[in-house]
Write an enzyme that holds these catalytic residues in place. Structure first.
Site, PDB file in Angstrom:
ATOM      1  N   ASP A 104       0.738  -0.995  -0.083  1.00  0.00           N
ATOM      2  CA  ASP A 104       0.038   0.179   0.117  1.00  0.00           C
ATOM      3  C   ASP A 104       0.792   1.220  -0.059  1.00  0.00           C
ATOM      4  O   ASP A 104       2.058   1.315   0.617  1.00  0.00           O
ATOM      5  CB  ASP A 104      -0.920  -0.017   1.365  1.00  0.00           C
ATOM      6  CG  ASP A 104      -1.952  -1.189   1.247  1.00  0.00           C
ATOM      7  OD1 ASP A 104      -2.085  -1.667   0.134  1.00  0.00           O
ATOM      8  OD2 ASP A 104      -2.482  -1.452   2.292  1.00  0.00           O
TER       9      ASP A 104
HETATM   10  N1  URA Z   1      -1.340  -5.862   3.947  1.00  0.00           N
HETATM   11  C1  URA Z   1      -1.853  -4.545   3.836  1.00  0.00           C
HETATM   12  O1  URA Z   1      -3.148  -4.303   4.524  1.00  0.00           O
HETATM   13  N2  URA Z   1      -1.170  -3.684   3.202  1.00  0.00           N
HETATM   14  C2  URA Z   1      -0.066  -3.888   2.491  1.00  0.00           C
HETATM   15  O2  URA Z   1       0.592  -3.149   1.974  1.00  0.00           O
HETATM   16  C3  URA Z   1       0.528  -5.483   2.749  1.00  0.00           C
HETATM   17  C4  URA Z   1      -0.117  -6.325   3.539  1.00  0.00           C
END
Ligand code: URA
Length: 233
Positions: A104
């Protein structure tokens, strides 16, 4: 054997038309002989190719690791945000590289960037269940109930998750090991317990761990040993 213009252009620094110009200026050689035509063929692995007098360090593929900072999206292009490719050293920027997997925008940590589609597929294939390890910080204390729930399989709106490891490493901090990679998975898993993820940092993919000396925002090539760890997956 491959065409010399294709070999040189594949390395990302020069386009095919740049190479043709370099050839007409007698700036390309193979094993000490000046190349007279772009049709000349060479073996990029055994022949000594030089461009402007500098030996070509031929690489069929490149494998980079990035310690991803916040604020960058895991994509090759984006209208609104900076992408992780903007953090790649200039020398690799002309290659067809892409991030192997997503983090993310506000997640930090280990990310692999490559132009090897087969390797990326292998790391990401759901059937492989490659483990990814994250350091997580929450807005509320981590509980044993969360750890038990993760071990059994948290139910999300897109189905029950595979069992996940949750080790409590501080009052508000946990180390989570996932074997799958769904959209916002860790945030949604903790969301089931009323917890908000305030920091999320990927520490490892399979046996490849983020090295301590790779600062946030730094990107470098994998060593041969590190690449072997990924190829074993
Ligand atoms: N889980 C999430 O919520 N975000 C990420 O970037 C990776 C795993």
């Amino acid at each position: 054997m491959e065409r010399i213009d294709k070999i040189i252009a594949s390395q990302g620094q020069y386009s095919r038309s740049d190479v043709k110009k370099l050839i007409s200026k007698k700036q390309v050689s193979v094993n000490g002989e000046v190349v007279k035509s772009a049709n000349v063929k060479a073996d990029p692995l055994t022949d000594r190719i030089t461009v402007k007098g500098v030996a070509l360090d031929f690489k069929r593929n490149v494998y980079l690791m990035l310690n991803k900072p916040k604020g960058y999206v895991s994509a090759t292009e984006d209208r609104d945000h900076q992408t992780v490719l903007e953090l790649v050293p200039e020398a690799f920027a002309g290659r067809d590289i892409f991030p192997a997997g997503r983090l993310d925008r506000d997640t930090t940590g280990l990310m692999i960037i490559t132009d090897d589609g087969a390797l990326a597929h292998n790391i990401l294939a759901p059937k492989k269940h490659v483990q990814k390890i994250y350091h997580v910080e929450l807005d509320i204390p981590v509980t044993k109930e969360m750890a038990r729930g993760f071990a059994e399989g948290v139910e999300l709106n897109d189905g029950v998750c595979k069992e996940a490891g949750l080790e409590i490493v501080g009052e508000y901090a946990a180390r989570v090991t996932l074997k799958e990679g769904r959209y916002h998975q860790i945030k949604r898993m903790f969301g089931c317990y009323g917890a908000k993820v305030v920091e999320l940092h990927r520490l490892a993919m399979g046996n490849l761990h983020l090295p301590d000396d790779l600062a946030v925002g730094e990107c470098r090539e994998l060593t041969d040993e590190e690449l072997k760890l990924l190829q074993q997956l």
